[in-house]
Design a protein around this motif. Structure first.
Motif, PDB file in Angstrom:
ATOM      1  N   ARG A 301       0.809  -1.137   0.000  1.00 25.86           N
ATOM      2  CA  ARG A 301      -0.031   0.035   0.027  1.00 25.86           C
ATOM      3  C   ARG A 301       0.829   1.254  -0.045  1.00 25.86           C
ATOM      4  N   GLY A 302       0.870   1.965  -1.122  1.00 25.70           N
ATOM      5  CA  GLY A 302       1.744   3.013  -1.158  1.00 25.70           C
ATOM      6  C   GLY A 302       3.052   2.706  -1.058  1.00 25.70           C
ATOM      7  N   ARG A 303       3.984   3.154  -0.013  1.00 25.52           N
ATOM      8  CA  ARG A 303       5.493   2.526  -0.347  1.00 25.52           C
ATOM      9  C   ARG A 303       5.590   1.520   0.837  1.00 25.52           C
ATOM     10  N   THR A 304       4.369   1.129   1.612  1.00 26.91           N
ATOM     11  CA  THR A 304       4.407   0.232   2.636  1.00 26.91           C
ATOM     12  C   THR A 304       4.332  -1.226   2.335  1.00 26.91           C
ATOM     13  N   VAL A 305       5.165  -1.984   2.679  1.00 23.59           N
ATOM     14  CA  VAL A 305       5.057  -3.523   2.273  1.00 23.59           C
ATOM     15  C   VAL A 305       4.818  -4.362   3.462  1.00 23.59           C
ATOM     16  N   TYR A 306       3.656  -5.036   3.470  1.00 29.39           N
ATOM     17  CA  TYR A 306       3.235  -5.961   4.683  1.00 29.39           C
ATOM     18  C   TYR A 306       3.558  -7.329   4.235  1.00 29.39           C
ATOM     19  N   VAL A 307       4.124  -8.042   5.259  1.00 27.79           N
ATOM     20  CA  VAL A 307       4.463  -9.654   5.171  1.00 27.79           C
ATOM     21  C   VAL A 307       4.170 -10.302   6.275  1.00 27.79           C
ATOM     22  N   PRO A 308       2.926 -11.073   6.185  1.00 24.14           N
ATOM     23  CA  PRO A 308       2.717 -11.957   7.243  1.00 24.14           C
ATOM     24  C   PRO A 308       3.444 -13.356   7.246  1.00 24.14           C
ATOM     25  N   SER A 309       3.940 -13.913   8.455  1.00 24.16           N
ATOM     26  CA  SER A 309       4.630 -15.027   8.461  1.00 24.16           C
ATOM     27  C   SER A 309       3.704 -15.934   9.247  1.00 24.16           C
ATOM     28  N   ALA A 310       3.507 -17.090   8.798  1.00 24.73           N
ATOM     29  CA  ALA A 310       2.598 -17.814   9.518  1.00 24.73           C
ATOM     30  C   ALA A 310       3.399 -18.874  10.475  1.00 24.73           C
ATOM     31  N   ALA A 311       4.783 -19.168  10.178  1.00 24.90           N
ATOM     32  CA  ALA A 311       5.631 -20.062  11.336  1.00 24.90           C
ATOM     33  C   ALA A 311       5.175 -21.415  11.100  1.00 24.90           C
ATOM     34  N   TYR A 312       4.429 -21.941   9.837  1.00 25.79           N
ATOM     35  CA  TYR A 312       4.070 -23.244   9.912  1.00 25.79           C
ATOM     36  C   TYR A 312       5.220 -24.339  10.072  1.00 25.79           C
ATOM     37  N   PHE A 313       6.348 -24.081   9.783  1.00 24.88           N
ATOM     38  CA  PHE A 313       7.642 -25.041   9.696  1.00 24.88           C
ATOM     39  C   PHE A 313       8.470 -24.456  10.823  1.00 24.88           C
ATOM     40  N   THR A 314       8.612 -23.356  11.121  1.00 24.39           N
ATOM     41  CA  THR A 314       9.674 -22.911  12.083  1.00 24.39           C
ATOM     42  C   THR A 314       8.901 -23.141  13.386  1.00 24.39           C
ATOM     43  N   ARG A 315       7.557 -22.968  13.511  1.00 16.98           N
ATOM     44  CA  ARG A 315       6.837 -22.918  14.663  1.00 16.98           C
ATOM     45  C   ARG A 315       7.364 -21.842  15.592  1.00 16.98           C
ATOM     46  N   GLN A 316       7.953 -20.860  15.170  1.00 18.65           N
ATOM     47  CA  GLN A 316       8.430 -19.782  16.045  1.00 18.65           C
ATOM     48  C   GLN A 316       7.840 -18.509  15.449  1.00 18.65           C
ATOM     49  N   ASP A 317       7.471 -17.696  16.287  1.00 16.08           N
ATOM     50  CA  ASP A 317       7.047 -16.177  16.091  1.00 16.08           C
ATOM     51  C   ASP A 317       6.385 -16.057  14.678  1.00 16.08           C
ATOM     52  N   PRO A 318       5.114 -16.489  14.651  1.00 10.97           N
ATOM     53  CA  PRO A 318       4.101 -16.018  13.475  1.00 10.97           C
ATOM     54  C   PRO A 318       3.965 -14.499  13.675  1.00 10.97           C
ATOM     55  N   ASN A 319       3.958 -13.720  12.757  1.00 11.01           N
ATOM     56  CA  ASN A 319       4.128 -12.004  12.836  1.00 11.01           C
ATOM     57  C   ASN A 319       3.571 -11.569  11.818  1.00 11.01           C
ATOM     58  N   LEU A 320       3.646 -10.237  11.873  1.00  6.42           N
ATOM     59  CA  LEU A 320       3.341  -9.237  10.532  1.00  6.42           C
ATOM     60  C   LEU A 320       4.475  -8.330  10.751  1.00  6.42           C
ATOM     61  N   LEU A 321       5.502  -8.285   9.437  1.00  7.27           N
ATOM     62  CA  LEU A 321       6.506  -7.255   9.250  1.00  7.27           C
ATOM     63  C   LEU A 321       5.932  -6.182   8.309  1.00  7.27           C
ATOM     64  N   LEU A 322       6.611  -5.185   8.511  1.00 10.45           N
ATOM     65  CA  LEU A 322       6.517  -4.048   7.691  1.00 10.45           C
ATOM     66  C   LEU A 322       7.724  -3.576   7.157  1.00 10.45           C
ATOM     67  N   ALA A 323       7.832  -3.232   5.908  1.00 19.04           N
ATOM     68  CA  ALA A 323       9.104  -2.468   5.331  1.00 19.04           C
ATOM     69  C   ALA A 323       8.721  -1.408   4.360  1.00 19.04           C
ATOM     70  N   THR A 324       9.667  -0.802   3.895  1.00 14.52           N
ATOM     71  CA  THR A 324       9.532   0.262   3.050  1.00 14.52           C
ATOM     72  C   THR A 324       9.789  -0.215   1.481  1.00 14.52           C
ATOM     73  N   VAL A 325       9.129   0.113   0.537  1.00 17.19           N
ATOM     74  CA  VAL A 325       9.648  -0.220  -0.907  1.00 17.19           C
ATOM     75  C   VAL A 325       9.656   0.915  -1.482  1.00 17.19           C
ATOM     76  N   HIS A 326      10.744   1.022  -2.342  1.00 15.46           N
ATOM     77  CA  HIS A 326      11.069   2.361  -3.117  1.00 15.46           C
ATOM     78  C   HIS A 326      10.836   1.798  -4.659  1.00 15.46           C
ATOM     79  N   GLN A 327       9.793   2.241  -5.019  1.00 18.26           N
ATOM     80  CA  GLN A 327       9.348   2.142  -6.417  1.00 18.26           C
ATOM     81  C   GLN A 327      10.215   2.474  -7.725  1.00 18.26           C
ATOM     82  N   ARG A 328      10.872   3.532  -7.399  1.00 17.04           N
ATOM     83  CA  ARG A 328      11.744   4.022  -8.373  1.00 17.04           C
ATOM     84  C   ARG A 328      13.084   3.235  -8.558  1.00 17.04           C
ATOM     85  N   ALA A 329      13.608   2.123  -7.689  1.00 18.15           N
ATOM     86  CA  ALA A 329      14.808   1.535  -7.723  1.00 18.15           C
ATOM     87  C   ALA A 329      14.582   0.394  -8.626  1.00 18.15           C
ATOM     88  N   ARG A 330      14.467   0.529  -9.893  1.00 22.41           N
ATOM     89  CA  ARG A 330      14.450  -0.304 -10.948  1.00 22.41           C
ATOM     90  C   ARG A 330      15.759  -0.723 -11.770  1.00 22.41           C
TER      91      ARG A 330
END
Length: 331
Positions: A301-330
């Motif tokens: 959404r805009g310049r924000t990246v959302y990444v859910p992690s379900a930890a299906y195999f690690t079984r450690q720390d299911p979480n939601l991560l945010l990051a910043t995307v730079h759309q002009r870095a092509r």
């Protein structure tokens, strides 16, 4: 790409999202920066975030697959359960054996649609009212299938669902009704690609799905491919195109911009997110060191990246991560 876990009641955690505005990127900046985990979930309670839709206010609607729930994660309201899919007495879901909620799509009016896989007549697409409420099934899909990724084409008023076991893209009217097997073919099947360099993913073919630039895009976890199926003027599918390969264990994905085909894809097995360019080449941009724990999907959404992690195999720390995307870095 769920893994069977013991179901339990969900304890809602009060967690905050830090949705911060970002400055434009300079030409030398990497495409994704500033990763931070903003919400942690309870694996034992089934809070395994499988798929995501983003609300206009920047909050995230997540499917908690093993809890059979849809939750909204907001910086002001914390974690709020929007809906719980009905329990199934004797689920016979392929791949996992348990009833789980998978893909999610949001309409402009706030209505949510989710895929529910049970191995029974409850398998199909369910609708949740704006703001949450009682879910209602609007389409039955084959109980021996595994409806995974989900997307909505608002203009045509249709939903598309990727079936990981039957290797099919289903098309269903937004209002509900009888599904149509819109696209089929070897490229969608859960068949491990020969001579692949990465680990095989057994039993899971067509997985993530997005509607982008008048085409249905589908990932195939078993073959490590990203596929494009253009929608013809009459609504029928054009031939399936392979747009990227070598993405072993690919789950769901999202496009960085509306008018380009650059995508960020979740690689569940290797705990990575990769940036896939329009020419099919790709680069890893997020890793487990950034906080990923079996990432399952991506939203932008805009310049924000959302990444859910379900930890299906690690079984450690299911979480939601945010990051910043730079759309002009092509490239």
């Amino acid at each position: 790409m769920p893994r069977l876990t013991r179901s339990a009641g969900v304890t809602a955690a009060v967690l905050a999202l830090s949705l911060l505005a970002t400055a434009p990127a300079s030409g030398g900046e990497p495409p994704v920066t500033d990763p931070r985990v903003v919400a942690h979930f309870d694996f034992a309670a089934g809070q395994t975030p499988e798929n995501i839709a983003v609300e206009p206010d920047g909050s995230a609607d997540l499917t908690f697959s093993n809890a059979r729930q849809v939750a909204n994660i907001s910086r002001t309201r914390g974690t709020r359960i929007l809906a719980t899919l009905p329990a199934v007495a004797n689920p016979h879901t392929p791949v996992v054996g348990a009833a789980i909620v998978l893909g999610i799509a949001r309409a402009y009016d706030g209505t949510l649609y989710v895929n529910y896989a049970t191995g029974t007549s409850e398998t199909g697409i369910w609708r949740i009212p704006r703001g949450g409420g009682t879910p209602r099934q609007i389409a039955q899909l084959p109980p021996n299938g595994f409806p995974n990724g989900l997307a909505l084409d608002e203009r045509r008023g249709v939903l598309y669902a990727a079936d990981s076991v039957l290797g099919t893209v289903w098309r269903v009217p937004r209002s509900g009704g009888t599904p149509t097997a819109w696209a089929v073919g070897t490229a969608l099947q859960p068949v491990t690609a020969p001579h692949s360099d990465g680990p095989p993913v057994a039993g899971v073919g067509a997985n993530g799905l997005k509607f982008h630039r008048n085409a249905v895009w589908v990932s195939n976890s078993a073959t490590g491919t990203l596929l494009r199926i253009r929608v013809r003027h009459n609504g029928f599918p054009a031939p399936i195109q392979t747009r990227a390969t070598g993405l072993y264990g690919i789950d769901d994905f999202a496009f960085v911009e509306r008018h380009r085909d650059t995508a960020l894809v979740a690689l569940i097995g290797s705990n990575q997110v990769a940036r896939v360019r329009p020419d099919g080449t790709h680069t890893v941009v997020l890793t487990r060191q950034d906080g990923l724990s079996n990432p399952t999907s991506v939203a932008v959404r805009g310049r924000t990246v959302y990444v859910p992690s379900a930890a299906y195999f690690t079984r450690q720390d299911p979480n939601l991560l945010l990051a910043t995307v730079h759309q002009r870095a092509r490239r």
